[in-house]
Design a protein around this motif. Structure first.
Motif, PDB file in Angstrom:
ATOM      1  N   VAL A 416      26.506 -24.259 -23.608  1.00  0.00           N
ATOM      2  CA  VAL A 416      26.088 -23.099 -25.127  1.00  0.00           C
ATOM      3  C   VAL A 416      24.691 -22.290 -25.487  1.00  0.00           C
ATOM      4  O   VAL A 416      24.677 -21.374 -25.260  1.00  0.00           O
ATOM      5  N   PRO A 417      23.817 -23.009 -24.842  1.00  0.00           N
ATOM      6  CA  PRO A 417      22.857 -22.679 -25.172  1.00  0.00           C
ATOM      7  C   PRO A 417      21.927 -21.645 -23.800  1.00  0.00           C
ATOM      8  O   PRO A 417      21.344 -20.702 -24.758  1.00  0.00           O
ATOM      9  N   LEU A 418      22.583 -21.630 -23.294  1.00  0.00           N
ATOM     10  CA  LEU A 418      22.420 -21.418 -21.946  1.00  0.00           C
ATOM     11  C   LEU A 418      22.681 -19.647 -21.793  1.00  0.00           C
ATOM     12  O   LEU A 418      22.711 -19.027 -21.597  1.00  0.00           O
ATOM     13  N   PHE A 419      23.834 -19.185 -23.103  1.00  0.00           N
ATOM     14  CA  PHE A 419      24.318 -17.618 -23.135  1.00  0.00           C
ATOM     15  C   PHE A 419      23.550 -17.027 -24.254  1.00  0.00           C
ATOM     16  O   PHE A 419      23.688 -15.790 -24.851  1.00  0.00           O
ATOM     17  N   GLY A 420      22.452 -17.284 -24.704  1.00  0.00           N
ATOM     18  CA  GLY A 420      21.136 -16.821 -25.659  1.00  0.00           C
ATOM     19  C   GLY A 420      21.395 -16.311 -26.924  1.00  0.00           C
ATOM     20  O   GLY A 420      20.463 -16.325 -27.724  1.00  0.00           O
ATOM     21  N   LYS A 421      22.342 -17.198 -27.313  1.00  0.00           N
ATOM     22  CA  LYS A 421      22.612 -16.999 -29.320  1.00  0.00           C
ATOM     23  C   LYS A 421      21.385 -17.727 -29.268  1.00  0.00           C
ATOM     24  O   LYS A 421      20.933 -17.158 -30.256  1.00  0.00           O
ATOM     25  N   ALA A 422      21.285 -18.957 -29.021  1.00  0.00           N
ATOM     26  CA  ALA A 422      20.286 -19.659 -29.722  1.00  0.00           C
ATOM     27  C   ALA A 422      19.663 -20.024 -28.885  1.00  0.00           C
ATOM     28  O   ALA A 422      19.517 -19.949 -27.498  1.00  0.00           O
ATOM     29  N   PRO A 423      18.277 -20.282 -29.037  1.00  0.00           N
ATOM     30  CA  PRO A 423      17.337 -20.837 -28.381  1.00  0.00           C
ATOM     31  C   PRO A 423      17.209 -22.107 -27.516  1.00  0.00           C
ATOM     32  O   PRO A 423      17.878 -23.380 -28.016  1.00  0.00           O
ATOM     33  N   LEU A 424      16.711 -22.296 -26.280  1.00  0.00           N
ATOM     34  CA  LEU A 424      16.535 -23.341 -25.984  1.00  0.00           C
ATOM     35  C   LEU A 424      15.689 -24.458 -26.603  1.00  0.00           C
ATOM     36  O   LEU A 424      14.752 -24.220 -26.853  1.00  0.00           O
ATOM     37  N   ILE A 425      16.372 -25.619 -26.821  1.00  0.00           N
ATOM     38  CA  ILE A 425      15.732 -26.452 -27.569  1.00  0.00           C
ATOM     39  C   ILE A 425      14.894 -27.353 -26.509  1.00  0.00           C
ATOM     40  O   ILE A 425      13.738 -27.613 -26.731  1.00  0.00           O
ATOM     41  N   LYS A 426      15.843 -27.710 -25.997  1.00  0.00           N
ATOM     42  CA  LYS A 426      14.579 -28.281 -25.374  1.00  0.00           C
ATOM     43  C   LYS A 426      14.902 -27.482 -23.651  1.00  0.00           C
ATOM     44  O   LYS A 426      15.864 -27.052 -22.909  1.00  0.00           O
ATOM     45  N   PRO A 427      13.550 -27.581 -22.829  1.00  0.00           N
ATOM     46  CA  PRO A 427      14.047 -27.026 -20.860  1.00  0.00           C
ATOM     47  C   PRO A 427      14.975 -27.308 -19.990  1.00  0.00           C
ATOM     48  O   PRO A 427      15.752 -28.909 -20.022  1.00  0.00           O
ATOM     49  N   TRP A 428      15.761 -26.553 -19.840  1.00  0.00           N
ATOM     50  CA  TRP A 428      16.711 -26.577 -18.481  1.00  0.00           C
ATOM     51  C   TRP A 428      16.779 -27.726 -17.519  1.00  0.00           C
ATOM     52  O   TRP A 428      15.072 -27.711 -17.053  1.00  0.00           O
ATOM     53  N   ARG A 429      17.366 -28.700 -16.667  1.00  0.00           N
ATOM     54  CA  ARG A 429      17.269 -29.409 -16.241  1.00  0.00           C
ATOM     55  C   ARG A 429      16.951 -28.331 -14.533  1.00  0.00           C
ATOM     56  O   ARG A 429      17.258 -27.653 -14.460  1.00  0.00           O
ATOM     57  N   LYS A 430      15.725 -29.295 -13.950  1.00  0.00           N
ATOM     58  CA  LYS A 430      15.353 -28.661 -12.680  1.00  0.00           C
ATOM     59  C   LYS A 430      15.742 -29.675 -11.594  1.00  0.00           C
ATOM     60  O   LYS A 430      14.811 -28.909 -10.319  1.00  0.00           O
ATOM     61  N   SER A 431      16.184 -30.306 -11.720  1.00  0.00           N
ATOM     62  CA  SER A 431      16.687 -31.248 -10.570  1.00  0.00           C
ATOM     63  C   SER A 431      18.482 -31.399 -10.761  1.00  0.00           C
ATOM     64  O   SER A 431      17.808 -32.237 -11.979  1.00  0.00           O
ATOM     65  N   LEU A 432      18.611 -32.099  -9.675  1.00  0.00           N
ATOM     66  CA  LEU A 432      20.101 -33.068  -9.842  1.00  0.00           C
ATOM     67  C   LEU A 432      20.107 -33.939  -9.013  1.00  0.00           C
ATOM     68  O   LEU A 432      19.738 -34.254  -8.088  1.00  0.00           O
ATOM     69  N   TYR A 433      20.986 -34.509 -10.034  1.00  0.00           N
ATOM     70  CA  TYR A 433      21.416 -36.045  -8.812  1.00  0.00           C
ATOM     71  C   TYR A 433      22.707 -35.719  -8.505  1.00  0.00           C
ATOM     72  O   TYR A 433      23.664 -35.567  -9.007  1.00  0.00           O
ATOM     73  N   TYR A 434      22.873 -36.644  -7.245  1.00  0.00           N
ATOM     74  CA  TYR A 434      24.441 -36.480  -6.414  1.00  0.00           C
ATOM     75  C   TYR A 434      24.740 -37.942  -5.844  1.00  0.00           C
ATOM     76  O   TYR A 434      23.155 -38.218  -5.395  1.00  0.00           O
ATOM     77  N   HIS A 435      25.753 -38.732  -5.878  1.00  0.00           N
ATOM     78  CA  HIS A 435      26.194 -39.661  -5.049  1.00  0.00           C
ATOM     79  C   HIS A 435      27.437 -40.193  -4.579  1.00  0.00           C
ATOM     80  O   HIS A 435      28.443 -39.875  -5.860  1.00  0.00           O
ATOM     81  N   TYR A 436      27.544 -39.486  -3.813  1.00  0.00           N
ATOM     82  CA  TYR A 436      29.192 -40.152  -2.987  1.00  0.00           C
ATOM     83  C   TYR A 436      29.495 -41.075  -2.087  1.00  0.00           C
ATOM     84  O   TYR A 436      28.533 -41.699  -1.184  1.00  0.00           O
ATOM     85  N   TYR A 437      30.589 -41.666  -1.926  1.00  0.00           N
ATOM     86  CA  TYR A 437      30.682 -43.210  -1.903  1.00  0.00           C
ATOM     87  C   TYR A 437      32.328 -43.058  -0.772  1.00  0.00           C
ATOM     88  O   TYR A 437      31.617 -44.189   0.275  1.00  0.00           O
ATOM     89  N   GLU A 438      32.879 -42.288  -0.831  1.00  0.00           N
ATOM     90  CA  GLU A 438      34.097 -42.755   0.011  1.00  0.00           C
ATOM     91  C   GLU A 438      33.923 -42.314   2.008  1.00  0.00           C
ATOM     92  O   GLU A 438      33.777 -41.882   2.330  1.00  0.00           O
ATOM     93  N   TYR A 439      34.216 -43.866   2.092  1.00  0.00           N
ATOM     94  CA  TYR A 439      33.807 -43.942   4.153  1.00  0.00           C
ATOM     95  C   TYR A 439      34.423 -45.210   3.940  1.00  0.00           C
ATOM     96  O   TYR A 439      34.998 -46.243   3.420  1.00  0.00           O
ATOM     97  N   PRO A 440      35.607 -45.456   5.158  1.00  0.00           N
ATOM     98  CA  PRO A 440      35.177 -44.510   6.425  1.00  0.00           C
ATOM     99  C   PRO A 440      36.122 -43.507   6.439  1.00  0.00           C
ATOM    100  O   PRO A 440      35.941 -42.394   6.785  1.00  0.00           O
ATOM    101  N   GLU A 441      37.306 -43.440   5.383  1.00  0.00           N
ATOM    102  CA  GLU A 441      38.199 -42.434   5.636  1.00  0.00           C
ATOM    103  C   GLU A 441      37.973 -41.458   4.908  1.00  0.00           C
ATOM    104  O   GLU A 441      38.108 -42.401   3.609  1.00  0.00           O
TER     105      GLU A 441
END
Ligand SMILES: [Ca+2]
Length: 522
Positions: A416-441
């Motif tokens: 919601v803060p990204l829609f510009g109505k209110a200033p960002l209180i804290k900086p937005w993420r500069k990196s994201l974390y991912y984890h995939y599991y399904e194996y083998p089929e």
């Protein structure tokens, strides 16, 4: 004395009255301000096929309309690129290792007793419903209404599980039926309180069976082959080992519907006699084309790619048309002005990049997912936001829109803060974390976790393929050159590894932390 007593009582009564009026005012103001929330969640719908995202493959006017009247997120991602786990992330606002649903296996049932978005919204008097594809094995909990497809569901004459737990077969095409049941519920809900509705679409999941009216919709097109269609997977062991290529994995008689078996049980058994006739008439003609190319592996791969795109995009045509139908309903009922509308998919998909269909890998095409959102009066029309959002952010954003406190254990951030109505209180993420599991089929994609920043992606594969991959996604957007062993990137790699460790700690991913710790000790 009696007079003073009377005056005092009058004063107290007046104060109570004023307080009562204020309370009424606050309640009605809050209710007035609480928007309805509608999420249209499709399945495997790639950003590369949506015209709002610049696709030249197809036109998606109704998805584009949401973007035009609201915001488009150009950097929208998922935390685990696979169907059921993505839905669990949406519902809980937590990573798979926390909400417990790591893969699609039927044995791994989603624990519906845990905290979920619909339960939190109910505290603010929201009525909630989930209609369509659900895919979580256990039945929905905490919704006022649901009507769901069992497992993956069928395109034609699909079964739905109703709230009395009866499974009933309905006549019609799944995308149309899901819209019908959604509108039916919207019509019959209690209009005195806001609603939260998820329309779970089956489209555009494999085996891409278009509605009869859309058969052949793209027959006049020849789609350009992605530059890396014939990828040889140099220095990428997991990519070399997968089983999700158009050339080898895509099945001719089921996926491509060439000489399909219409008489036995299976993918085509639900077609009515008239629908079978239309399918046979259309695909029998194509069997002749197939016979011409089938003995030449390169020509066959190229031909399969064209057929795959045509069926996929034709299936998406009904999806976009039905999104238009829902938007028109909101217009005609006057609900549009006070409804947050989100269109997103459970993850992205490969449209021939690396020679693939399907998803799973942390590479861009399946890590990304479309995300457009409209909320008149709050989101400025035509907004294009480039911050990196993940599906983890949906739950806290909805709570924020609904003015419900966001529990501290949710792992994403409100957009919601990204829609510009209110200033960002804290900086937005500069990196994201991912984890995939399904194996083998079913597709032999090795489990992996990793970090994506604005310029780099570092992936750690484990299990069958202990391997690291590093990409400069600005210089190498198709992720063809693994730079992990390149000495020029040594300090960058060290920095990213440290940040990956920090993210795994932040999100409490003990499995990943153990793998990283083991590595450090060696
Ligand atoms: Ca999916």
């Amino acid at each position: 004395m009696p007079t003073t007593y009377c005056l005092l009582m009058k004063k107290i009564a007046r104060s109570f009255y004023v307080c009562f009026l204020m309370a009424c005012c606050i309640v009605s103001h809050a209710q007035e301000k609480r928007p309805n929330i509608l999420i249209i969640l499709s399945d495997d719908h790639a950003q590369q096929t949506i015209s709002a995202y610049g696709s030249k493959l197809a036109q998606t006017p109704n998805i584009d309309r949401i973007a035009k009247e609201g915001a488009l997120f150009s950097n929208s991602f998922v935390t685990n690129s696979i169907c059921a786990p993505s839905r669990a992330v949406l519902l809980t606002g937590k990573y798979s290792h926390i909400n417990g649903l790591k893969d699609n296996s039927a044995q791994r049932r989603f624990d519906g007793s845990q905290q979920q978005i619909q339960k939190l919204l109910a505290t603010a008097n929201y009525q909630s419903a989930w209609i369509g594809k659900w895919h979580l094995q256990s039945l929905p909990q905490g919704f006022d209404y649901w009507k769901i497809l069992p497992d993956q569901g069928n395109y034609y004459q699909p079964d739905f599980i109703n709230m009395n737990k009866d499974t009933v077969r309905y006549k019609g095409y799944v995308t149309n039926l899901i819209s019908e049941y959604s509108i039916e519920w919207l019509n019959k809900r209690d209009a005195s309180s806001p609603f939260f509705l998820v329309i779970g679409e089956k489209a555009t999941h494999r085996n891409w069976m278009p509605a009869i009216q859309d058969l052949g919709a793209y027959d006049d097109r020849t789609f350009p082959l992605p530059a890396n269609f014939f990828d040889a997977y140099a220095d990428r062991k997991a990519a070399a080992e997968q089983d999700m290529t158009i050339s080898k994995t895509m099945v001719t008689n089921s996926d491509l519907k060439i000489r399909a078996n219409y008489s036995d049980k299976g993918l085509f058994e639900r077609l009515s006699p008239e629908e079978k006739k239309a399918y046979q008439a259309y695909y029998d003609k194509l069997a002749k084309e197939y016979d011409v190319v089938k003995s030449d592996s390169i020509a066959l791969a190229k031909w399969k790619y064209q057929r795959y795109l045509k069926d996929y995009l034709s299936t998406a045509k009904s999806l976009d048309r039905n999104i238009g139908r829902i938007l028109k309903y909101l217009d005609s009922t006057g609900l549009a002005n006070n409804t947050v509308v989100i269109y997103t998919s459970d993850q992205g998909f490969y449209m021939g990049e690396h020679g693939w269909f399907d998803k799973r890998f942390m590479y861009e095409e399946s890590l990304r997912t479309p995300f457009v959102i409209r909320y008149p009066g709050v989101i400025k029309p035509g907004t294009v936001a480039d911050q990196m959002i993940v599906n983890l952010d949906i739950a806290p954003s909805l709570l924020d829109f609904a003015k419900v406190p966001v529990p501290a254990d949710l792992q994403g951030s409100s957009m919601v803060p990204l829609f510009g109505k209110a200033p960002l209180i804290k900086p937005w993420r500069k990196s994201l974390y991912y984890h995939y599991y399904e194996y083998p089929e079913p597709h032999r994609v090795a489990p992996h976790f990793g970090i994506r920043t604005e310029q780099y992606k570092l992936i750690r594969f484990y299990g069958p393929h202990e391997n690291w991959e590093l990409f400069d996604i600005v210089k190498d957007p198709h992720e063809m050159h693994n730079l992990y062993k390149n000495p020029q990137y040594k300090s960058q790699t060290q920095k990213l590894t440290k940040e990956l460790q920090q993210l795994a700690e932040k999100y409490k991913d003990t499995e990943a932390l153990q793998i990283l710790a083991h590595e450090t000790n060696q």
